[in-house]
Design a protein around this motif. Structure first.
Motif, mmCIF file in Angstrom:
data_model
loop_
_atom_site.group_PDB
_atom_site.id
_atom_site.type_symbol
_atom_site.label_atom_id
_atom_site.label_comp_id
_atom_site.label_asym_id
_atom_site.label_seq_id
_atom_site.Cartn_x
_atom_site.Cartn_y
_atom_site.Cartn_z
ATOM 1 N N ILE A 425 -31.289 -3.119 -25.239
ATOM 2 C CA ILE A 425 -29.913 -3.125 -24.739
ATOM 3 C C ILE A 425 -29.856 -2.216 -23.513
ATOM 4 C CG2 ILE A 425 -27.512 -2.562 -25.260
ATOM 5 C CD1 ILE A 425 -28.164 -3.077 -28.215
ATOM 6 N N GLU A 426 -29.490 -2.794 -22.375
ATOM 7 C CA GLU A 426 -29.463 -2.043 -21.119
ATOM 8 C C GLU A 426 -28.106 -2.194 -20.434
ATOM 9 O OE1 GLU A 426 -33.563 -2.635 -18.942
ATOM 10 O OE2 GLU A 426 -32.841 -4.562 -19.706
ATOM 11 N N TYR A 427 -27.634 -1.101 -19.857
ATOM 12 C CA TYR A 427 -26.503 -1.132 -18.939
ATOM 13 C C TYR A 427 -27.057 -0.922 -17.535
ATOM 14 C CZ TYR A 427 -23.403 -0.678 -22.995
ATOM 15 O OH TYR A 427 -22.742 -0.882 -24.169
ATOM 16 N N ARG A 428 -26.738 -1.849 -16.630
ATOM 17 C CA ARG A 428 -27.354 -1.871 -15.308
ATOM 18 C C ARG A 428 -26.295 -1.735 -14.218
ATOM 19 N NH1 ARG A 428 -32.072 -5.201 -15.356
ATOM 20 N NH2 ARG A 428 -31.219 -6.499 -13.698
ATOM 21 N N PRO A 492 -21.157 -10.609 -18.027
ATOM 22 C CA PRO A 492 -20.446 -10.403 -16.762
ATOM 23 C C PRO A 492 -20.437 -8.929 -16.369
ATOM 24 C CG PRO A 492 -19.201 -11.867 -18.207
ATOM 25 C CD PRO A 492 -20.325 -11.309 -19.033
ATOM 26 N N GLY A 493 -20.637 -8.671 -15.080
ATOM 27 C CA GLY A 493 -20.678 -7.295 -14.591
ATOM 28 C C GLY A 493 -19.483 -6.911 -13.746
ATOM 29 N N PRO A 527 -20.672 -1.272 -15.554
ATOM 30 C CA PRO A 527 -22.042 -1.342 -16.061
ATOM 31 C C PRO A 527 -22.307 -2.728 -16.646
ATOM 32 C CG PRO A 527 -21.059 0.756 -16.653
ATOM 33 C CD PRO A 527 -19.964 -0.075 -16.040
ATOM 34 N N GLN A 528 -23.307 -3.397 -16.083
ATOM 35 C CA GLN A 528 -23.582 -4.781 -16.468
ATOM 36 C C GLN A 528 -24.572 -4.784 -17.628
ATOM 37 O OE1 GLN A 528 -26.730 -6.770 -15.372
ATOM 38 N NE2 GLN A 528 -25.949 -8.354 -16.741
ATOM 39 N N LEU A 529 -24.117 -5.368 -18.744
ATOM 40 C CA LEU A 529 -24.903 -5.355 -19.973
ATOM 41 C C LEU A 529 -25.933 -6.473 -19.969
ATOM 42 C CD1 LEU A 529 -25.333 -4.318 -22.905
ATOM 43 C CD2 LEU A 529 -23.486 -5.866 -23.610
ATOM 44 N N ARG A 530 -27.173 -6.111 -20.297
ATOM 45 C CA ARG A 530 -28.237 -7.094 -20.508
ATOM 46 C C ARG A 530 -28.877 -6.813 -21.868
ATOM 47 N NH1 ARG A 530 -32.984 -8.152 -16.238
ATOM 48 N NH2 ARG A 530 -31.338 -9.510 -15.379
ATOM 49 N N THR A 579 -21.957 5.548 -16.758
ATOM 50 C CA THR A 579 -21.588 5.231 -15.378
ATOM 51 C C THR A 579 -22.245 6.188 -14.394
ATOM 52 O OG1 THR A 579 -19.466 4.369 -16.167
ATOM 53 C CG2 THR A 579 -19.628 4.916 -13.829
ATOM 54 N N THR A 580 -22.212 7.486 -14.703
ATOM 55 C CA THR A 580 -22.820 8.488 -13.820
ATOM 56 C C THR A 580 -24.322 8.269 -13.701
ATOM 57 O OG1 THR A 580 -21.115 10.110 -14.398
ATOM 58 C CG2 THR A 580 -23.174 10.959 -13.466
#
Length: 589
Positions: A425-428, A492-493, A527-530, A579-580
């Motif tokens: 699980i990544e936030y990009r 969706p980002g 933050p775009q979730l992948r 976010t930071t």
């Protein structure tokens, strides 16, 4: 227990095995559903059409990320929520089908939030435990993958479809309302009755599609119904909210769907019944009689107290469901009754008495609420009948089947579940701008579980193999020896900056431009979730086409129906940290 609110007598739920194959876009632009297979355990042939499988080497590279600009946010935040080792499986979809029990008709893997069900409120989610190591209480869930060597008969599926009347399914508004002020009860009841009429009218329009799947008709019916339901639900919210000074948010209840689960009744008695063990239920959930829809109009002076107690009833159910997950396998035969259902009943009796007392101080005390105290587990005998709703509205259709047996099977979705080897699980970030924190309780989804009956506009290719992430396929991959089957699901980002949900669960978020990475006008990058899910599936199973996705009956494990859902329950502080991290170009976890 929440049930599907429908108005089609053809809808019945019996164990069955159904299947549907591929979707092709005809030259006219219309979708054609081709049925190739269905039920019954056998000894030969693949479980799924081999036309739905492709060697990954035959898929051309098609993943091209936009080039980052100087203003890009290039960091990445990783969350470890496990691989559903605690076995939280459920056919609920709390994002796309809130309040509808077993609405997905297929089983999801859940990681993160431990208490979530189709009925969970935001407060329930926030009070839950989690499988995520950093304390993230968000819920991440996707359809399971199974290995099944069954034979399927195309004739049986075609016959089942020919006997099926598509039906409109809508979330119930009655049992999601807060306490309704006495002075607005009559108006709210009239609006609820009008919602019932809209659903009945929509089902009348669906009679022309009996025995077939027509995405164009489905879209016309659902788009019209959505617009009219949105106006009525907004009116209900305003009517209740203006009286108490706080409008309830009910946009999540607007969207309806077209159901083909009548196919279950036409194909009962096949593999599902033969391959399950009676009494074994997957991921049991507490089912309790609804209370909100049973109350009379509430005097203004009692509204705040009644609503607090209604929320307490919801919280008690949520806690009980979490306890069922965390104590699974503990104790003897009476453990659930003694440790979960018994205490829950005692707590509910006390709260129901407080509700009756609060109303009784200002008006006639409601009688018979105590009959709503007793709860059971799914598939247990039905709870005692409760007082009729004030409007006398008809109840919903029979509940869909519960998952059964050691493999948590449902009609059309049988075989052993393949547990993920890894869930990443990544936030990009965004290639052209910094990201802003996503709001708490944001609901979002990716892909489409029903590209056949709704059209493929929202469906996304997700399938690949480890080492081949430069290409994604809308078919199941056959991987080289030693490689893992993977599903790469991008959410969706971009966010509209205001809403945590929308009337179709999509309009409040958007995908960035594929070429530039910029968000649409009026949207802000978040933050775009992948989510990348990896499986160790024997290559012999891949080559024979014996693994497949759980799906709705009309999709028959169509790989293009892959999807994933998410509710953000990160704390404000945690999301700011994510976010930071992303905006400063770091790698964090």
């Amino acid at each position: 227990m929440k049930r599907r609110q429908t108005w089609s007598p053809a809808l019945k739920s019996r164990p069955a095995r159904i299947a549907m194959a591929a979707v092709v876009l005809a030259a006219t632009g219309a979708l054609t559903a081709t049925f190739v297979s269905s039920g019954g355990k056998g000894t030969a042939d693949a479980a799924t059409s081999l036309a739905q499988f492709v060697p990954i080497q035959n898929v051309r590279p098609n993943v091209r990320d936009p080039r980052p600009t100087a203003a890009a946010s290039t960091g990445r935040f990783t969350v470890n929520c496990g691989t559903n080792g605690n076995g939280k499986f459920s056919p609920d979809n709390p994002v796309a089908q809130p309040g509808i029990k077993n609405g997905a008709e297929h089983v999801h893997d859940f990681v993160g939030n431990l208490a979530i069900t189709a009925d969970s409120s935001n407060a329930d989610l926030e009070a839950s435990g989690t499988t995520c190591r950093n304390g993230d209480k968000s819920s991440y869930f996707w359809p399971v993958v199974r290995i099944d060597k069954s034979v399927r008969s195309g004739n049986q599926v075609q016959q089942a479809l020919s006997q099926t009347q598509p039906a409109v399914v809508c979330p119930s508004v009655r049992d999601r309302l807060p306490a309704v002020p006495a002075r607005t009860r009559a108006r709210v009841d009239r609006l609820l009755t009008e919602l019932d009429r809209l659903t009945a009218d929509a089902n009348e329009r669906m009679t022309a599609s009996r025995g077939r799947i027509d995405p164009a008709v489905n879209k016309q019916v659902l788009d019209s119904l959505r617009t009219r339901r949105a106006a009525l639900i907004k009116d209900i919210s305003a009517t209740v909210g203006n009286a108490v000074g706080n409008r309830p948010g009910m946009v999540s209840l607007v969207d309806c769907d077209i159901s083909y689960d009548g196919m279950h009744a036409a194909m009962h008695g096949t593999a599902h019944a033969a391959s399950t063990k009676a009494g074994q239920v997957a991921n049991p959930q507490v089912q309790c009689p609804t209370v909100r829809d049973k109350l009379p109009g509430v005097p203004d002076q009692a509204l705040a107290e009644v609503n607090r107690n209604l929320d307490e009833l919801d919280r008690q159910i949520s806690e009980a469901n979490e306890r069922l997950v965390t104590t699974r396998g503990q104790g003897g035969a009476a453990f659930v009754d003694n440790a979960v259902l018994g205490p829950l009943r005692a707590k509910r009796i006390a709260v129901l008495d407080r509700i009756a007392t609060a109303i009784g101080r200002q008006a006639t005390r409601p009688q018979g609420l105590e009959v709503l105290a007793a709860c059971t587990l799914n598939q247990a005998p039905a709870a005692p009948s409760a007082p009729a709703t004030p409007s006398g509205a008809p109840t919903s259709a029979a509940a869909l089947p519960e998952p059964q047996g050691p493999d948590f099977e449902l009609p059309g979705n049988t075989g052993g579940i393949v547990r993920p080897a890894k869930v990443l699980i990544e936030y990009r970030g965004n290639p052209v701008s910094e990201v802003v924190p996503m709001p708490k309780f944001l609901r979002t989804l990716t892909g489409d579980a029903k590209p056949t009956s709704r059209g493929p506009a929202n469906a996304r290719a997700t399938w690949t193999c480890s080492g081949f992430t430069d290409r994604l396929s809308d078919k199941y991959p056959i991987c080289p020896a030693g490689r893992q089957v993977q599903r790469v699901q991008d959410f969706p980002g971009c966010w509209d900056g205001k809403n945590i949900d929308s009337d179709n669960h999509r309009k409040h978020v958007a995908f960035a431009d594929k070429t530039t990475g910029a968000c649409p006008q009026g949207f802000r990058a978040i933050p775009q979730l992948r989510i990348t899910i990896s499986y160790n599936i024997p290559r012999s199973v891949q080559v024979k086409g014996q693994y497949a996705l759980d799906s709705f009956p009309e999709e028959n494990h169509n790989p293009f129906s892959d999807h994933n859902d998410f509710i953000n329950v990160n704390s404000t502080r945690a999301m700011q940290g994510i976010t930071t991290c992303i905006n400063t170009g770091k790698r964090c976890s």
